[in-house]
Design a protein around this motif. Structure first.
Motif, short mmCIF file in Angstrom:
data_model
loop_
_atom_site.label_atom_id
_atom_site.label_comp_id
_atom_site.label_asym_id
_atom_site.label_seq_id
_atom_site.Cartn_x
_atom_site.Cartn_y
_atom_site.Cartn_z
N ARG A 43 8.46 7.72 -4.81
CA ARG A 43 8.77 8.54 -5.97
C ARG A 43 10.13 9.18 -5.74
O ARG A 43 10.32 9.97 -4.80
CB ARG A 43 7.70 9.62 -6.18
N GLY A 81 0.79 -1.23 0.00
CA GLY A 81 0.00 0.00 0.00
C GLY A 81 0.81 1.27 0.00
O GLY A 81 0.25 2.36 0.12
N VAL A 82 2.15 1.16 -0.13
CA VAL A 82 3.01 2.35 -0.13
C VAL A 82 3.82 2.39 -1.43
O VAL A 82 4.34 1.37 -1.87
CB VAL A 82 3.96 2.36 1.08
N VAL A 83 3.93 3.57 -2.03
CA VAL A 83 4.74 3.74 -3.24
C VAL A 83 5.81 4.79 -2.96
O VAL A 83 5.68 5.61 -2.05
CB VAL A 83 3.89 4.17 -4.45
N ARG A 110 -1.98 15.21 -2.57
CA ARG A 110 -1.62 15.29 -3.98
C ARG A 110 -0.85 16.57 -4.29
O ARG A 110 0.16 16.54 -4.99
CB ARG A 110 -2.89 15.22 -4.84
N TYR A 127 7.58 9.12 -0.13
CA TYR A 127 6.74 7.94 0.06
C TYR A 127 5.33 8.38 0.42
O TYR A 127 5.14 9.32 1.20
CB TYR A 127 7.30 7.07 1.19
N TYR A 128 4.34 7.68 -0.14
CA TYR A 128 2.95 8.01 0.19
C TYR A 128 2.07 6.79 -0.09
O TYR A 128 2.45 5.88 -0.83
CB TYR A 128 2.47 9.22 -0.62
N ASN A 147 -0.52 4.26 -1.57
CA ASN A 147 -0.95 3.98 -2.94
C ASN A 147 -2.47 3.87 -2.97
O ASN A 147 -3.05 2.82 -2.75
CB ASN A 147 -0.31 2.68 -3.43
N LYS A 148 -3.11 5.00 -3.22
CA LYS A 148 -4.58 5.05 -3.23
C LYS A 148 -5.07 5.51 -4.59
O LYS A 148 -4.42 6.31 -5.27
CB LYS A 148 -5.09 6.03 -2.16
N LYS A 149 -6.25 5.02 -4.94
CA LYS A 149 -6.84 5.47 -6.19
C LYS A 149 -7.22 6.94 -6.11
O LYS A 149 -7.13 7.68 -7.09
CB LYS A 149 -8.09 4.63 -6.50
#
Length: 307
Positions: free
Chosen positions: A156, A152-154, A285, A273-274, A276-278
């Motif tokens: 960048r 659940g974490v991405v 954002r 890092y944040y 990962n939500k639709k």
């Protein structure tokens, strides 16, 4: 909204494994969280948790219910957050984790412009030199390096960082400048100890043509903090191999000089890092976009690149 609040108390408690941790995330008391969960259990006619003085565990019914509600609840919560913005503008508390020295030096100076653009956002920034669990700890984002990518974490990437060899002009006065990493052997070293392993850090330097050589010097002192190493180097105690985010300011001011300017070691990326939500909350954002732009077009990424 009451049902959403009861669900949030349940989901947070299940994810964190305790009412106390959920209470910290939501700004409530453990008693209030426990009461909310009890009310939800009463509405459902199910026992969701097995409670004891030492731990909180899901029942079989609780596990099944969590699987059924987690994704819909997350989407619904984000929709509420998006719809409740002030006149369509990003708003709310923005909880972000970052390393102490890095945040103070590079992120705090960006606050003025960020708040001018988004006056309804309230930064709640945590300065700590430890990896955090974004989901369990309830963070909107984190900035740093080496944070584990859990479900659940991405991440960048913001910039590549390197290790460079530094010393003060006063320390190098009367000493020949090293021309190769082997020349460091006669110089005093301010060595870094790993906070996680307790071992002294050893670096292999490389140059633009691909040559590699170990950076070895006499150990004069040992620190576990690169910021302290930089200050010790500026006081003339010896040579310090520093990450570029900790060295950049002092190199630019002349308080430190870079030795072996053609040599460096890779130190990995600084990333944002944040979750990962639709549907990311608008406050998260715009923060992501703002920070990425500051690194990409504001020159921060270039300051950290030693190549």
């Amino acid at each position: 909204m009451e049902a959403l609040n009861l669900l949030e108390s349940f989901v947070r408690s299940a994810e964190a494994g305790s009412f106390s941790a959920a209470a910290r995330q939501l700004g409530l008391t453990p008693a209030a969280i426990s009461k909310n969960v009890a009310r939800l259990e009463s509405h459902l006619g199910l026992r969701l948790f097995q409670r004891s003085t030492r731990q909180l565990t899901l029942t079989a019914s609780g596990e099944q219910f969590l699987r059924q509600v987690s994704d819909p609840f997350s989407t619904l919560r984000d929709a509420f957050a998006s719809a409740s913005q002030d006149a369509g503008k990003p708003a709310g508390v923005l909880k972000v984790s970052m390393a102490l020295a890095f945040g103070r030096e590079y992120l705090v100076p960006l606050l003025g412009e960020f708040l001018e653009r988004y006056p309804a956002i309230v930064p709640d920034w945590h300065f700590e030199n430890r990896p955090v669990d974004l989901i369990q700890d309830g963070f909107d984002a984190a900035i740093g390096g080496g944070i584990e990518l859990t479900d659940g974490v991405v991440a960048r990437e913001l910039a590549r960082t390197h290790i460079v060899v530094t010393a003060s002009p006063a320390y190098m006065k009367g000493r020949p400048l090293p021309k190769h990493p082997r020349d460091l052997a006669v110089l005093d070293g301010i060595v870094r100890r790993s906070g996680s392993t307790g071992r002294l850090r050893a670096w292999t330097l490389r140059n633009q043509v691909g040559e590699e050589a170990p950076a070895e010097h006499r150990t004069r002192m040992v620190f576990d903090d690169p910021e302290a190493m930089a200050h010790a180097a500026m006081l003339g105690f010896g040579v310090a191999l520093l990450p570029t985010p900790h060295a950049a300011r002092w190199l630019e001011s002349g308080a430190l000089m870079r030795l072996l300017p053609g040599w460096y070691a890779d130190n990995g990326p600084v990333s944002l890092y944040y979750p990962n939500k639709k549907l990311l909350p608008p406050k998260t954002r715009v923060f992501i976009d703002f920070v990425v732009d500051a690194f990409r077009h504001g020159g921060l990424a270039t300051r950290f690149d030693a190549r």
